[in-house]
Design an enzyme around this catalytic site. Sequence first.
Site, PDB file in Angstrom:
ATOM      1  N   GLY A  10       0.819  -1.211   0.000  1.00  0.00           N
ATOM      2  CA  GLY A  10       0.000   0.000   0.000  1.00  0.00           C
ATOM      3  C   GLY A  10       0.854   1.262   0.000  1.00  0.00           C
ATOM      4  O   GLY A  10       2.084   1.187  -0.043  1.00  0.00           O
ATOM      5  N   VAL A  12       1.371   3.627   2.399  1.00  0.00           N
ATOM      6  CA  VAL A  12       2.218   3.782   3.588  1.00  0.00           C
ATOM      7  C   VAL A  12       3.175   2.589   3.698  1.00  0.00           C
ATOM      8  O   VAL A  12       4.358   2.763   3.984  1.00  0.00           O
ATOM      9  CB  VAL A  12       1.337   3.910   4.863  1.00  0.00           C
ATOM     10  CG1 VAL A  12       2.196   3.882   6.118  1.00  0.00           C
ATOM     11  CG2 VAL A  12       0.520   5.200   4.806  1.00  0.00           C
ATOM     12  N   TYR A 124     -16.707   2.867   6.555  1.00  0.00           N
ATOM     13  CA  TYR A 124     -15.236   2.801   6.646  1.00  0.00           C
ATOM     14  C   TYR A 124     -14.787   3.407   7.986  1.00  0.00           C
ATOM     15  O   TYR A 124     -14.014   2.797   8.726  1.00  0.00           O
ATOM     16  CB  TYR A 124     -14.605   3.551   5.460  1.00  0.00           C
ATOM     17  CG  TYR A 124     -13.147   3.867   5.624  1.00  0.00           C
ATOM     18  CD1 TYR A 124     -12.179   2.880   5.490  1.00  0.00           C
ATOM     19  CD2 TYR A 124     -12.728   5.162   5.934  1.00  0.00           C
ATOM     20  CE1 TYR A 124     -10.830   3.169   5.655  1.00  0.00           C
ATOM     21  CE2 TYR A 124     -11.388   5.463   6.094  1.00  0.00           C
ATOM     22  CZ  TYR A 124     -10.437   4.474   5.954  1.00  0.00           C
ATOM     23  OH  TYR A 124      -9.109   4.772   6.119  1.00  0.00           O
ATOM     24  N   TRP A 149      -6.202  12.091   4.370  1.00  0.00           N
ATOM     25  CA  TRP A 149      -5.971  12.415   2.948  1.00  0.00           C
ATOM     26  C   TRP A 149      -4.577  11.961   2.455  1.00  0.00           C
ATOM     27  O   TRP A 149      -3.765  12.758   1.994  1.00  0.00           O
ATOM     28  CB  TRP A 149      -6.133  13.914   2.724  1.00  0.00           C
ATOM     29  CG  TRP A 149      -7.469  14.479   3.104  1.00  0.00           C
ATOM     30  CD1 TRP A 149      -8.452  13.902   3.825  1.00  0.00           C
ATOM     31  CD2 TRP A 149      -7.963  15.790   2.755  1.00  0.00           C
ATOM     32  NE1 TRP A 149      -9.525  14.753   3.953  1.00  0.00           N
ATOM     33  CE2 TRP A 149      -9.251  15.915   3.313  1.00  0.00           C
ATOM     34  CE3 TRP A 149      -7.422  16.862   2.039  1.00  0.00           C
ATOM     35  CZ2 TRP A 149     -10.017  17.066   3.164  1.00  0.00           C
ATOM     36  CZ3 TRP A 149      -8.183  18.021   1.900  1.00  0.00           C
ATOM     37  CH2 TRP A 149      -9.469  18.109   2.451  1.00  0.00           C
TER      38      TRP A 149
HETATM   39  N1  LIG Z   1      -5.690   6.494   2.002  1.00  0.00           N
HETATM   40  C1  LIG Z   1      -6.114   7.499   2.755  1.00  0.00           C
HETATM   41  O1  LIG Z   1      -6.494   8.561   2.266  1.00  0.00           O
HETATM   42  C2  LIG Z   1      -6.115   7.382   4.260  1.00  0.00           C
HETATM   43  C3  LIG Z   1      -6.637   8.447   5.025  1.00  0.00           C
HETATM   44  C4  LIG Z   1      -6.623   8.338   6.407  1.00  0.00           C
HETATM   45  C5  LIG Z   1      -6.100   7.215   7.023  1.00  0.00           C
HETATM   46  N2  LIG Z   1      -5.627   6.192   6.259  1.00  0.00           N
HETATM   47  C6  LIG Z   1      -5.115   4.999   6.942  1.00  0.00           C
HETATM   48  O2  LIG Z   1      -3.717   4.892   6.686  1.00  0.00           O
HETATM   49  C7  LIG Z   1      -3.323   3.521   6.656  1.00  0.00           C
HETATM   50  C8  LIG Z   1      -2.561   3.213   5.370  1.00  0.00           C
HETATM   51  O3  LIG Z   1      -3.412   3.516   4.260  1.00  0.00           O
HETATM   52  P1  LIG Z   1      -2.909   3.426   2.741  1.00  0.00           P
HETATM   53  O4  LIG Z   1      -3.481   4.601   2.019  1.00  0.00           O
HETATM   54  O5  LIG Z   1      -1.444   3.172   2.709  1.00  0.00           O
HETATM   55  O6  LIG Z   1      -3.711   2.114   2.278  1.00  0.00           O
HETATM   56  P2  LIG Z   1      -3.664   1.394   0.843  1.00  0.00           P
HETATM   57  O7  LIG Z   1      -2.717   2.075  -0.064  1.00  0.00           O
HETATM   58  O8  LIG Z   1      -5.086   1.198   0.421  1.00  0.00           O
HETATM   59  O9  LIG Z   1      -3.033  -0.034   1.202  1.00  0.00           O
HETATM   60  C9  LIG Z   1      -3.746  -0.988   1.921  1.00  0.00           C
HETATM   61  C10 LIG Z   1      -2.895  -2.219   2.062  1.00  0.00           C
HETATM   62  O10 LIG Z   1      -3.650  -3.215   2.760  1.00  0.00           O
HETATM   63  C11 LIG Z   1      -3.575  -4.428   2.033  1.00  0.00           C
HETATM   64  N3  LIG Z   1      -4.760  -5.252   2.261  1.00  0.00           N
HETATM   65  C12 LIG Z   1      -6.051  -4.866   2.345  1.00  0.00           C
HETATM   66  N4  LIG Z   1      -6.853  -5.931   2.558  1.00  0.00           N
HETATM   67  C13 LIG Z   1      -6.027  -7.011   2.601  1.00  0.00           C
HETATM   68  C14 LIG Z   1      -6.239  -8.412   2.785  1.00  0.00           C
HETATM   69  N5  LIG Z   1      -7.462  -8.920   2.972  1.00  0.00           N
HETATM   70  N6  LIG Z   1      -5.163  -9.233   2.779  1.00  0.00           N
HETATM   71  C15 LIG Z   1      -3.920  -8.749   2.575  1.00  0.00           C
HETATM   72  N7  LIG Z   1      -3.656  -7.448   2.391  1.00  0.00           N
HETATM   73  C16 LIG Z   1      -4.695  -6.590   2.404  1.00  0.00           C
HETATM   74  C17 LIG Z   1      -3.472  -3.997   0.574  1.00  0.00           C
HETATM   75  O11 LIG Z   1      -2.998  -5.071  -0.200  1.00  0.00           O
HETATM   76  P3  LIG Z   1      -3.214  -5.097  -1.814  1.00  0.00           P
HETATM   77  O12 LIG Z   1      -2.192  -4.154  -2.366  1.00  0.00           O
HETATM   78  O13 LIG Z   1      -2.979  -6.520  -2.164  1.00  0.00           O
HETATM   79  O14 LIG Z   1      -4.630  -4.644  -2.044  1.00  0.00           O
HETATM   80  C18 LIG Z   1      -2.487  -2.847   0.706  1.00  0.00           C
HETATM   81  O15 LIG Z   1      -1.171  -3.341   0.818  1.00  0.00           O
HETATM   82  C19 LIG Z   1      -4.628   2.722   6.825  1.00  0.00           C
HETATM   83  O16 LIG Z   1      -4.803   2.388   8.176  1.00  0.00           O
HETATM   84  C20 LIG Z   1      -5.715   3.702   6.425  1.00  0.00           C
HETATM   85  O17 LIG Z   1      -6.947   3.402   7.035  1.00  0.00           O
HETATM   86  C21 LIG Z   1      -5.600   6.252   4.884  1.00  0.00           C
END
Ligand SMILES: NC(=O)c1ccc[n+]([C@@H]2O[C@H](COP(=O)([O-])OP(=O)(O)OC[C@H]3O[C@@H](n4cnc5c(N)ncnc54)[C@H](OP(=O)(O)O)[C@@H]3O)[C@@H](O)[C@H]2O)c1
Length: 290
Positions: A10, A12, A124, A149
């Site tokens: 992902g 992060v 979510y 974000w």
């Molecule tokens: N994105 C935002 O805007 C945002 C905002 C506020 C807080 N956050 C928080 O910040 C943190 C990091 O977010 P991010 O944006 O880096 O997330 P992201 O890019 O969507 O990455 C999510 C990761 O989780 C993995 N994943 C999800 N379901 C899975 C499963 N069933 N089995 C194995 N792997 C799984 C995905 O794997 P795949 O690559 O295989 O799908 C990916 O590696 C999270 O806690 C999120 O809630 C994000």
Amino acid sequence: MQLMITGSSGQVGTELKQQLAGQAELLTPSRSELDLANATAVQGYLALHRPQAIVNAAAYTAVDQAETEQELALAVNAQLPELLARYCAQTGAYLLHYSTDYVYPGTGTEPWQEDSPTGPLNYYGYSKLKGDLAVLAQCPQAVIFRTSWVYSGQGKNFRSTILRLAKEKTGLSIVADQIGAPTPASLIAAISVQTLQRYLQGQPIAGGVYHLAPRGYGSWYDFAKAIVHQAIKQGETLALQPEAIQPIPSSDYPTPAKRPLNSRLCVDKLEHALGIRLPEWQQLLASMTQ
Ligand SMILES: NC(=O)c1ccc[n+]([C@@H]2O[C@H](COP(=O)([O-])OP(=O)(O)OC[C@H]3O[C@@H](n4cnc5c(N)ncnc54)[C@H](OP(=O)(O)O)[C@@H]3O)[C@@H](O)[C@H]2O)c1
């Protein structure tokens, strides 16, 4: 130290993997190696590898889809962190977990404090809040970074979408009444590395929730304009000029999941804990080169 990073593909997770390379023995199972929605599989993995620290960068982040895929969102965003927290409490392993501004109700204009009342507007946010509460209950020494974000130079995010659209379109309407702070995944990873180093030096920051975002606030409209400005400054040829971006209210852009209008996060607690001053969001965007 054996350090497990979940969600290492992902936004992060990718940054964490890069910034932690060489600093610890990294366990970075991919989705095909470990389905994080499968509690039995996760328990088996933990029992086999016995990590001494876990950074849980995995999440179900498809905000609109979560309204209909509730069971899966709950498994990844609530049940997984609970299971990891239980493992860490039982074994003494360190846990770093991430959460979101979407746990807050989005009312008013004041920045949220870590102890402000929660009240998610969408599933979510609800599933992430359940995860936070489970982590706090199971493992009080765990650190939870609530961020907002998130964007990075790779993968699908608001910045990459705007850059793509800016090459194709001469006009764009972007929501201007949701206010928050765009946060680069690289900042989240850098602060996480600092936090892990503090733990390894025997000076961990206190367990609990911290807001992790740059200083300053803006709307998605402000963010879009800044992205296009910066791309032009870096020599990109675009169909879209910043002046051709129109501000619109959220009511003109209906989505399955409701979004909070106020996503301002107060970051004082984290700054005090680490003795740092976080940069402004515009400064961080301007330093992105890809
Ligand atoms: N994105 C935002 O805007 C945002 C905002 C506020 C807080 N956050 C928080 O910040 C943190 C990091 O977010 P991010 O944006 O880096 O997330 P992201 O890019 O969507 O990455 C999510 C990761 O989780 C993995 N994943 C999800 N379901 C899975 C499963 N069933 N089995 C194995 N792997 C799984 C995905 O794997 P795949 O690559 O295989 O799908 C990916 O590696 C999270 O806690 C999120 O809630 C994000």
